[in-house]
Design a protein around this motif. Structure first.
Motif, PDB file in Angstrom:
ATOM      1  N   VAL A 349       0.740  -1.080   0.020  1.00  0.00           N
ATOM      2  CA  VAL A 349       0.011   0.045  -0.037  1.00  0.00           C
ATOM      3  C   VAL A 349       0.846   1.286  -0.053  1.00  0.00           C
ATOM      4  N   GLY A 350       0.529   2.220  -0.470  1.00  0.00           N
ATOM      5  CA  GLY A 350       1.169   3.489  -0.663  1.00  0.00           C
ATOM      6  C   GLY A 350       2.602   3.454  -1.468  1.00  0.00           C
ATOM      7  N   HIS A 351       2.340   2.724  -2.565  1.00  0.00           N
ATOM      8  CA  HIS A 351       3.353   2.567  -3.628  1.00  0.00           C
ATOM      9  C   HIS A 351       3.156   3.361  -4.867  1.00  0.00           C
ATOM     10  N   SER A 352       3.805   3.232  -5.896  1.00  0.00           N
ATOM     11  CA  SER A 352       3.721   3.987  -6.882  1.00  0.00           C
ATOM     12  C   SER A 352       3.610   3.164  -8.260  1.00  0.00           C
ATOM     13  N   ALA A 353       2.919   3.263  -9.277  1.00  0.00           N
ATOM     14  CA  ALA A 353       2.716   2.241 -10.505  1.00  0.00           C
ATOM     15  C   ALA A 353       2.553   3.278 -11.530  1.00  0.00           C
ATOM     16  N   ASN A 354       3.674   3.219 -12.619  1.00  0.00           N
ATOM     17  CA  ASN A 354       3.619   4.086 -13.441  1.00  0.00           C
ATOM     18  C   ASN A 354       3.901   3.135 -14.924  1.00  0.00           C
ATOM     19  N   LEU A 355       3.423   3.802 -16.047  1.00  0.00           N
ATOM     20  CA  LEU A 355       3.462   3.131 -17.415  1.00  0.00           C
ATOM     21  C   LEU A 355       4.806   3.480 -17.856  1.00  0.00           C
ATOM     22  N   ILE A 356       5.595   2.526 -18.380  1.00  0.00           N
ATOM     23  CA  ILE A 356       6.915   2.914 -19.030  1.00  0.00           C
ATOM     24  C   ILE A 356       7.006   2.404 -20.345  1.00  0.00           C
ATOM     25  N   ILE A 357       7.994   2.556 -21.032  1.00  0.00           N
ATOM     26  CA  ILE A 357       8.172   2.162 -22.427  1.00  0.00           C
ATOM     27  C   ILE A 357       8.004   0.679 -22.497  1.00  0.00           C
ATOM     28  N   GLY A 358       7.167   0.221 -23.660  1.00  0.00           N
ATOM     29  CA  GLY A 358       7.079  -1.060 -23.909  1.00  0.00           C
ATOM     30  C   GLY A 358       5.680  -1.631 -23.094  1.00  0.00           C
ATOM     31  N   GLY A 359       4.682  -0.635 -22.818  1.00  0.00           N
ATOM     32  CA  GLY A 359       3.647  -1.300 -22.124  1.00  0.00           C
ATOM     33  C   GLY A 359       3.738  -1.943 -20.874  1.00  0.00           C
ATOM     34  N   ARG A 360       4.748  -1.614 -20.111  1.00  0.00           N
ATOM     35  CA  ARG A 360       4.761  -2.585 -18.819  1.00  0.00           C
ATOM     36  C   ARG A 360       4.608  -1.406 -17.588  1.00  0.00           C
ATOM     37  N   LEU A 361       4.204  -1.998 -16.572  1.00  0.00           N
ATOM     38  CA  LEU A 361       4.009  -1.331 -15.409  1.00  0.00           C
ATOM     39  C   LEU A 361       5.227  -1.597 -14.400  1.00  0.00           C
ATOM     40  N   LEU A 362       5.718  -0.254 -14.009  1.00  0.00           N
ATOM     41  CA  LEU A 362       6.687  -0.053 -13.046  1.00  0.00           C
ATOM     42  C   LEU A 362       6.225   0.074 -11.820  1.00  0.00           C
ATOM     43  N   ILE A 363       6.323  -0.635 -10.630  1.00  0.00           N
ATOM     44  CA  ILE A 363       5.865  -0.460  -9.402  1.00  0.00           C
ATOM     45  C   ILE A 363       6.890  -0.294  -8.354  1.00  0.00           C
ATOM     46  N   TYR A 364       6.893   0.785  -7.652  1.00  0.00           N
ATOM     47  CA  TYR A 364       8.311   0.928  -6.542  1.00  0.00           C
ATOM     48  C   TYR A 364       7.421   1.291  -5.225  1.00  0.00           C
ATOM     49  N   GLY A 365       8.231   0.716  -4.240  1.00  0.00           N
ATOM     50  CA  GLY A 365       8.038   1.013  -3.136  1.00  0.00           C
ATOM     51  C   GLY A 365       6.794   0.849  -2.168  1.00  0.00           C
ATOM     52  N   GLY A 366       6.364   1.306  -1.251  1.00  0.00           N
ATOM     53  CA  GLY A 366       5.194   1.050  -0.565  1.00  0.00           C
ATOM     54  C   GLY A 366       5.609   0.603   0.803  1.00  0.00           C
ATOM     55  N   GLU A 367       4.472   0.121   1.421  1.00  0.00           N
ATOM     56  CA  GLU A 367       4.780  -0.677   2.664  1.00  0.00           C
ATOM     57  C   GLU A 367       3.948  -1.926   2.931  1.00  0.00           C
TER      58      GLU A 367
END
Length: 466
Positions: A349-367
């Motif tokens: 929860v409290g992470h980030s999720a962004n669309l990057i090149i190539g149609g992939r989801l880049l998920i970072y961090g959270g707890e």
């Protein structure tokens, strides 16, 4: 038949009819084929192999699969003032074999010779990339207080290791944290949030960023007229843009402190002066939650991931919101954590999720459920899932989903574990910016009093050898 050096065949004129097709027509045909068919076509003869391995074809394939705006942004991107040249076939291959990111802590620069002016450390703010600028608004800080400041840093197309933050004096919107802010065209659309008295908001604002040679950067906010039908007030919800005129929101924490599970769409007028909210009631739909993410993944599809549920449990489910056939629907994409390497660390929860090149989801961090903050990077290859669904194949996606998760290695100056930070990507989809969040304090990280708010800005680059 063995592969020959020419395109000979048993036809009476000594060649197959396909060899008489003009090269530009063959080029157009290849762009209609999946990759495995293109590679099989390359095996037929040297002439076709030369065409299928040409840089011009692979640039066109990149445009087909990643979009013109991504490729144009890559072409315009410069490092230290020098334009980058991309071998497109190699770039395409590396994107789909991506296993690493490189992190840098970005330095900040004072305005002229003045005293250093920087955004305060914060969490649950908003951070967006629009009109070549990073735009930071609001959030919560030490003492549980909200912030009402807006900051802008110009990035443009030239990579800089030093950025200059400019504070925009506007007085609106009112201070808040846990709001949402998405980019639609060259504007920002902000909704909801919570102030330091605990009051939930449900107002909608439009922000317009402009970069002037003479006046520098300006940003103006105005309240959007949305009529009488609006979502209930909330904060810690998730939101994203759906196309050039719509914003999607889901969930959050409502007036009573109860987690919500409703879905709303904001339809904007062409000039962005009016908006109409509509609640979308479908079954099935994601359970109630807060602190989750919504990410547009191209076309008419959006991905929801994670968050904290009604029972305060931390979630790891993935849902697809699909409007491609003219109907609104939520589809859960099932997978087994046990079958994913290190998959048991995915709930967050409290992470980030962004669309990057190539149609992939880049998920970072959270707890996690124990409030242990994470600093890991994960990629979800959602493009393969959406293509399966669009093909009309049976929805037996669990095995496919398990294979599409990958934890990335991170190199360089890695950010420490954090949650309720914010992140955004530039138009190329290759560079991710991360700001703020809640991190462990230095004295006693195990206690809640050891928490602190962070005010550093990081750049995370996809590690490509181009």
């Amino acid at each position: 038949m063995a592969t020959s050096s020419s395109c000979s065949s048993p036809y009476t004129n000594g060649s197959s009819p396909i060899t008489t097709i003009a090269q530009d027509h063959l080029f157009s045909i290849l762009l209609l084929l999946p990759l495995d068919s293109i590679f099989r076509f390359a095996l037929t003869c040297k002439k076709f192999r030369s065409l299928t391995y040409s840089d011009s074809l692979w640039e066109s394939l990149c445009r087909r699969d990643w979009g013109n705006s991504t490729i144009d942004a890559l072409r315009s991107f410069a490092v230290d003032g020098k334009q980058q040249q991309f071998p497109w076939k190699k770039l395409y291959q590396q994107i789909y074999q991506l296993d690493s990111v490189y992190c840098r802590r970005l330095l900040t620069h004072p305005q002229g010779g003045e005293e250093l002016l920087l955004p305060r450390p914060r969490a649950s703010h908003s951070l967006n990339f629009v009109s070549g600028c990073l735009v930071l608004f609001g959030g919560g800080c030490e003492g549980g207080r909200h912030l009402d400041d807006t900051w802008v840093a110009y990035v443009g197309n030239d990579f800089k290791r030093i950025l200059e933050w400019n504070k925009i004096e506007s007085g609106v919107p009112s201070g808040r944290f846990g709001h949402s802010c998405v980019v639609i065209g060259d504007c920002l659309v902000l909704f909801g949030g919570i102030n330091d008295h605990g009051a939930r908001q449900n107002d909608t604002w439009i922000g317009q960023v402009a970069v002037h040679d003479a006046f520098g950067i300006t940003l103006s906010w105005r309240l959007l007229d949305v009529g009488s039908i609006v979502p209930p007030p909330r904060g810690a919800h998730a939101a994203c843009s759906m196309d050039k005129r719509r914003m999607l929101i889901h969930g959050g924490i409502g007036l009573s402190g109860l987690r919500l599970g409703d879905t709303w769409v904001l339809e904007l007028s062409e000039n962005l002066h009016l908006g109409v909210w509509q609640e979308i009631a479908t079954h099935p739909s994601p359970p109630s939650r807060s602190g989750h993410t919504l990410t547009p993944v191209g076309g008419n599809q959006t991905i929801l991931f994670g968050g904290r549920g009604l029972g305060y449990e931390v979630l790891n489910d993935v849902w697809l919101f699909d409007t491609s056939d003219g109907h609104w629907r939520w589809v859960q994409l099932l997978f087994d954590l046990q079958n994913i390497p290190q998959g048991l660390t995915l709930p967050r929860v409290g992470h980030s999720a962004n669309l990057i090149i190539g149609g992939r989801l880049l998920i970072y961090g959270g707890e996690d459920s124990y409030r242990h903050r994470k600093n890991d990077f994960w990629v979800l290859d959602i493009s393969s899932v959406t293509s399966i669904m669009q093909s009309g194949s049976p929805p037996s996606l669990e095995r496919s989903m398990t294979k599409l998760w990958r934890r990335l290695k991170s190199k360089g100056d890695n950010p420490c574990g954090r949650s309720f930070h914010r992140a955004c990507v530039d138009p190329s989809g290759r560079n991710l910016y991360i700001f703020g969040g809640m991190v462990d304090g230095l004295l006693n990280p195990a206690e809640s009093s050891g928490l602190r708010f962070d005010g550093e800005l990081f750049l995370v680059e996809l590690l490509l050898q181009c």
